[in-house]
Design a protein around this motif. Structure first.
Motif, PDB file in Angstrom:
ATOM      1  N   ARG A 257       0.827  -1.205   0.000  1.00 15.49           N
ATOM      2  CA  ARG A 257       0.000   0.000   0.000  1.00 15.49           C
ATOM      3  C   ARG A 257       0.866   1.261   0.000  1.00 15.49           C
ATOM      4  N   MET A 258       1.880   1.278   0.882  1.00 17.12           N
ATOM      5  CA  MET A 258       2.723   2.480   0.968  1.00 17.12           C
ATOM      6  C   MET A 258       3.470   2.708  -0.345  1.00 17.12           C
ATOM      7  N   LEU A 259       3.907   1.605  -0.969  1.00 20.01           N
ATOM      8  CA  LEU A 259       4.636   1.746  -2.230  1.00 20.01           C
ATOM      9  C   LEU A 259       3.699   2.224  -3.345  1.00 20.01           C
ATOM     10  N   ASP A 260       2.464   1.719  -3.370  1.00 20.06           N
ATOM     11  CA  ASP A 260       1.477   2.224  -4.348  1.00 20.06           C
ATOM     12  C   ASP A 260       1.316   3.730  -4.198  1.00 20.06           C
ATOM     13  N   ALA A 262       3.373   5.847  -2.838  1.00 17.93           N
ATOM     14  CA  ALA A 262       4.619   6.559  -3.169  1.00 17.93           C
ATOM     15  C   ALA A 262       4.805   6.631  -4.684  1.00 17.93           C
ATOM     16  N   LEU A 263       4.467   5.542  -5.370  1.00 24.36           N
ATOM     17  CA  LEU A 263       4.613   5.523  -6.837  1.00 24.36           C
ATOM     18  C   LEU A 263       3.663   6.541  -7.475  1.00 24.36           C
ATOM     19  N   ARG A 264       2.410   6.533  -6.993  1.00 24.66           N
ATOM     20  CA  ARG A 264       1.431   7.470  -7.557  1.00 24.66           C
ATOM     21  C   ARG A 264       1.911   8.912  -7.343  1.00 24.66           C
ATOM     22  N   TYR A 265       2.389   9.178  -6.137  1.00 23.09           N
ATOM     23  CA  TYR A 265       2.865  10.531  -5.834  1.00 23.09           C
ATOM     24  C   TYR A 265       4.055  10.888  -6.734  1.00 23.09           C
ATOM     25  N   ALA A 266       4.969   9.939  -6.879  1.00 20.21           N
ATOM     26  CA  ALA A 266       6.189  10.208  -7.672  1.00 20.21           C
ATOM     27  C   ALA A 266       5.850  10.461  -9.136  1.00 20.21           C
ATOM     28  N   MET A 267       4.783   9.851  -9.634  1.00 24.44           N
ATOM     29  CA  MET A 267       4.405  10.054 -11.035  1.00 24.44           C
ATOM     30  C   MET A 267       3.650  11.362 -11.242  1.00 24.44           C
ATOM     31  N   GLU A 268       3.027  11.865 -10.151  1.00 23.80           N
ATOM     32  CA  GLU A 268       2.270  13.123 -10.261  1.00 23.80           C
ATOM     33  C   GLU A 268       3.125  14.353  -9.936  1.00 23.80           C
ATOM     34  N   ARG A 269       3.979  14.205  -8.962  1.00 19.81           N
ATOM     35  CA  ARG A 269       4.749  15.339  -8.437  1.00 19.81           C
ATOM     36  C   ARG A 269       5.861  15.732  -9.424  1.00 19.81           C
ATOM     37  N   LYS A 270       5.852  17.011  -9.813  1.00 23.69           N
ATOM     38  CA  LYS A 270       6.876  17.460 -10.768  1.00 23.69           C
ATOM     39  C   LYS A 270       7.903  18.344 -10.068  1.00 23.69           C
ATOM     40  N   GLN A 271       9.153  18.116 -10.358  1.00 20.41           N
ATOM     41  CA  GLN A 271      10.246  18.987  -9.928  1.00 20.41           C
ATOM     42  C   GLN A 271      11.269  19.029 -11.057  1.00 20.41           C
ATOM     43  N   PHE A 272      11.989  20.104 -11.160  1.00 17.32           N
ATOM     44  CA  PHE A 272      12.969  20.273 -12.245  1.00 17.32           C
ATOM     45  C   PHE A 272      12.333  19.961 -13.606  1.00 17.32           C
ATOM     46  N   GLN A 283      13.864   6.445  -8.431  1.00 12.81           N
ATOM     47  CA  GLN A 283      13.621   5.098  -8.978  1.00 12.81           C
ATOM     48  C   GLN A 283      14.307   4.029  -8.117  1.00 12.81           C
ATOM     49  N   ALA A 284      15.479   4.346  -7.605  1.00 11.77           N
ATOM     50  CA  ALA A 284      16.196   3.363  -6.778  1.00 11.77           C
ATOM     51  C   ALA A 284      15.366   3.022  -5.537  1.00 11.77           C
ATOM     52  N   MET A 285      14.754   4.051  -4.947  1.00 15.46           N
ATOM     53  CA  MET A 285      13.929   3.795  -3.745  1.00 15.46           C
ATOM     54  C   MET A 285      12.703   2.954  -4.106  1.00 15.46           C
ATOM     55  N   LEU A 286      12.090   3.267  -5.265  1.00 20.28           N
ATOM     56  CA  LEU A 286      10.927   2.478  -5.697  1.00 20.28           C
ATOM     57  C   LEU A 286      11.338   1.031  -5.963  1.00 20.28           C
ATOM     58  N   ALA A 287      12.444   0.873  -6.671  1.00 23.33           N
ATOM     59  CA  ALA A 287      12.871  -0.478  -7.082  1.00 23.33           C
ATOM     60  C   ALA A 287      13.312  -1.320  -5.884  1.00 23.33           C
ATOM     61  N   ASP A 288      14.071  -0.718  -4.984  1.00 25.22           N
ATOM     62  CA  ASP A 288      14.499  -1.476  -3.792  1.00 25.22           C
ATOM     63  C   ASP A 288      13.270  -1.939  -3.004  1.00 25.22           C
ATOM     64  N   SER A 289      12.277  -1.063  -2.912  1.00 27.11           N
ATOM     65  CA  SER A 289      11.067  -1.411  -2.155  1.00 27.11           C
ATOM     66  C   SER A 289      10.334  -2.550  -2.841  1.00 27.11           C
ATOM     67  N   ARG A 290      10.213  -2.453  -4.160  1.00 25.33           N
ATOM     68  CA  ARG A 290       9.489  -3.496  -4.894  1.00 25.33           C
ATOM     69  C   ARG A 290      10.182  -4.858  -4.717  1.00 25.33           C
ATOM     70  N   ALA A 291      11.503  -4.845  -4.829  1.00 28.18           N
ATOM     71  CA  ALA A 291      12.261  -6.103  -4.730  1.00 28.18           C
ATOM     72  C   ALA A 291      12.138  -6.708  -3.327  1.00 28.18           C
ATOM     73  N   GLU A 292      12.212  -5.859  -2.319  1.00 28.79           N
ATOM     74  CA  GLU A 292      12.137  -6.368  -0.940  1.00 28.79           C
ATOM     75  C   GLU A 292      10.733  -6.881  -0.611  1.00 28.79           C
ATOM     76  N   ILE A 293       9.702  -6.210  -1.140  1.00 31.21           N
ATOM     77  CA  ILE A 293       8.330  -6.684  -0.902  1.00 31.21           C
ATOM     78  C   ILE A 293       8.145  -8.058  -1.557  1.00 31.21           C
ATOM     79  N   TYR A 294       8.677  -8.175  -2.770  1.00 29.99           N
ATOM     80  CA  TYR A 294       8.560  -9.453  -3.486  1.00 29.99           C
ATOM     81  C   TYR A 294       9.249 -10.573  -2.696  1.00 29.99           C
ATOM     82  N   GLY A 329       9.395  -1.459   7.555  1.00 30.41           N
ATOM     83  CA  GLY A 329       9.941  -0.223   8.121  1.00 30.41           C
ATOM     84  C   GLY A 329      10.768   0.547   7.088  1.00 30.41           C
ATOM     85  N   ARG A 330      11.568  -0.188   6.299  1.00 29.31           N
ATOM     86  CA  ARG A 330      12.385   0.492   5.279  1.00 29.31           C
ATOM     87  C   ARG A 330      11.488   1.095   4.189  1.00 29.31           C
ATOM     88  N   VAL A 331      10.458   0.347   3.799  1.00 34.42           N
ATOM     89  CA  VAL A 331       9.554   0.859   2.757  1.00 34.42           C
ATOM     90  C   VAL A 331       8.819   2.100   3.278  1.00 34.42           C
TER      91      VAL A 331
END
Ligand code: COS
Length: 384
Positions: A257-260, A262-272, A283-294, A329-331
Motif C-alpha cells: 500500500r505504501m509503495l502504491d 509513493a509511486l502514484r505521488y512520484a508520477m504526479e509530483r513534478k520537480q525540475f 527510482q532506486a527507492m521504488l525499485a528497492d522497495s518493490r524487490a524487498e516486498i517481493y 519499516g524500510r519501505v
C-alpha cells in the motif's frame, strides 16, 4: 477448507473490494475518532472476517495458512486498526483453543469467535515480562474446583473489546521457567478482572490496548486450556509461530500500500520540469522497495505452505517476521522520503502508515527475539 481456486478468488476479490470501497475511505475517520464505525464492524462480521482461520465445523471459513496469508495481504492494504480488530479472533486470541483446547472448550467458544459475537485477546506480556515471556509472574493457585489468578498483563490488544482472555499464568511456583505456566480462558465480567486505562499509542488509532488486572480472580478448573497444567507456555509459543506468519503477511500488504501511494505521488509530483519518478535516485527507492516486498511475499507464502504441510515452521516464521517487518519499516521510510515534505504532514496517508507500521518490528516478538529464535534453532538442529 476452501482449497478450490474459484471460491478462493471470489473471497479475495470481495475482500479487496471491501478494503477499497469501505475501509480506505474510512481511514481518516478511524484515525481521528480512535474508533472503527459500528456499521463497518457489522459488515466485517457479515463477510466472515472474524472467523477466517477458525475451522468450518465451528462456523469459521477454515482457511489454510496459505489462504490466510493471501487474505492478510489484502486486508493489510488499509489502516492496520481494521485488521487488528479481527486479528485476535483469527490469531493469538483463538489459536490457543484451536491448537490445544479440549473439544468442549472449542465447542463452547469457537462458534462465537467465528461469528464475531465474541472478541478474544491474548494476555502474555506483563510489566516485568516482555521478551522473556517465561519469567511471567501472574499466578494461578488451585483452590478446589477453581484457580485464583493474581497479576497484571500489559499492552493487551483488544482487551477493551474482549469477551474472553487467553491468560498465561504460573500454576507451579516451584518451576521458575516455562514448565510452571498454564493457559486459561477467563471471561469478561469474572469478579476480580478489571481493565487499566487505554494506552496512548504512537499510531494504530482505532486499535486498542490496555492493562488487564487480576485480583483474586476465580476461574473454574475447566477453564485451563487443554485441561492440563504446565503446557501453557508451549501453547503460547505455538500460537506465536502462527501469529508471526500472519503479521509477516500484514507487513507485506502494508508495504504494498505504501509503495502504491509513493509511486502514484512520484508520477504526479513534478520537480525540475518532470515527474520525480523520472529521477534515478527516486527510482532506486521504488525499485528497492518493490524487490524487498517481493522477497518477503515469497518467503511468507513458502512458510505458509510448509505449515499447511505440517512442517515445524518455528524458524521460518521467525525469519518471515524478522525480514518482513524490517522490510516494511524500510519501505515506510522510503515512502515518506519520496513524498518529501508532504510525507511529514497528515494530508497524506503515508505519515500515518509510517507510525502505524512501527509496531510490526516490536509486537508478537521483537526483531531481536526473532534473531534469537532463528539462531537457537540453527544451533539445536546442527547439534542433533
Ligand atoms: N513451539 C513449541 N514449543 C516451543 C516453541 C515453539 N515454537 N518454542 C519453545 N518451545 C518450548 C521449548 O521446546 C521448551 O520446552 P522444553 O522445556 O520441554 O524443552 C519450552 O517451550 C521453553 O522454551 P525455551 O527454553 O526456548 O524458552 P526461553 O524462555 O528460553 O525463550 C523465547 C523463549 C525467548 C523464544 C520466548 O520467550 C519468546 O518468544 N519471547 C517473546 C515473546 C513474545 O513474542 N511476546 C510478544 C507478546 S505476545 S503478542
Amino acid at each position: 477448507m476452501i482449497r478450490d481456486q474459484e471460491t478462493l478468488s471470489i473471497l479475495l476479490d470481495s475482500l479487496s473490494r471491501f478494503v477499497r470501497e469501505r475501509l480506505m475511505p474510512a481511514e481518516n475517520e478511524v484515525a481521528e475518532t480512535d474508533e472503527i464505525p459500528a456499521a463497518i464492524v457489522s459488515e466485517m462480521r457479515e463477510l466472515g472476517l472474524f472467523g477466517l482461520s477458525i475451522p468450518e465445523e465451528y462456523g469459521g471459513l477454515g482457511l489454510t495458512m496459505e489462504e490466510e496469508v493471501l487474505a492478510a495481504f489484502e486486508i493489510a492494504r488499509t489502516s492496520p486498526a481494521f485488521r487488528s480488530l479481527i486479528g485476535t479472533n483469527n490469531g493469538i486470541g483463538s489459536q490457543g483453543l484451536i491448537i490445544d483446547g479440549t473439544d468442549e472448550q472449542k465447542r463452547h467458544y469457537l462458534p462465537k469467535l467465528a461469528s464475531g459475537e465474541l472478541i478474544a485477546s491474548f494476555a502474555l506480556t506483563e510489566p516485568n515480562s516482555g521478551s522473556d515471556a517465561a519469567s511471567l509472574r501472574t499466578t494461578a493457585v488451585r483452590d478446589g474446583d477453581h484457580y485464583v489468578i493474581n497479576g497484571t498483563k500489559r499492552f493487551i490488544t483488544n482487551a477493551p473489546e474482549a469477551g474472553i482472555y487467553t491468560v498465561m499464568a504460573r500454576t507451579n511456583p516451584d518451576i521458575k521457567g516455562a514448565g510452571g505456566i498454564s493457559a486459561f480462558i477467563v471471561e469478561k465480567g469474572t469478579p476480580g478482572l478489571s481493565l487499566g486505562k487505554l494506552d496512548r499509542k504512537m499510531g494504530q488509532k482505532g486499535a486498542h490496548t490496555c492493562d488487564v488486572i487480576f485480583e483474586n480472580c476465580r476461574v473454574g478448573a475447566t477453564n485451563i486450556i487443554g485441561g492440563k497444567e504446565g503446557i501453557g507456555f508451549k501453547t503460547a509459543m505455538k500460537v506465536l509461530d502462527k501469529g508471526r506468519l500472519h503479521i509477516s503477511a500484514i507487513c507485506v500488504g502494508a508495504a504494498e500500500r505504501m509503495l502504491d501511494d509513493a509511486l502514484r505521488y512520484a508520477m504526479e509530483r513534478k520537480q525540475f520540469g518532470q515527474p520525480i519518478a523520472e529521477f534515478q535516485l527516486v527510482q532506486a527507492m521504488l525499485a528497492d522497495s518493490r524487490a524487498e516486498i517481493y522477497a518477503a511475499r515469497s518467503m511468507v507464502l513458502d512458510a505458509a505452505r510448509r505449515r499447511d504441510n505440517k512442517e515445524d515452521v518455528s524458524t521460518e516464521a521467525s525469519c518471515c517476521k524478522l525480514f518482513a517487518s524490517e522490510m516494511c519499516g524500510r519501505v515506510a521510510d522510503r515512502a515518506v522520503q519520496i513524498h518529501g515534505g508532504a510525507g511529514y504532514v497528515s494530508d497524506y496517508a503515508v505519515e500515518r502508515f509510517y507510525r502505524d507500521v512501527r509496531l510490526f518490528r516490536i509486537y508478537e516478538g521483537t526483531s531481536q527475539i526473532q534473531q534469537l529464535v532463528i539462531a537457537r534453532n540453527m544451533i539445536r538442529d546442527a547439534s542433533r
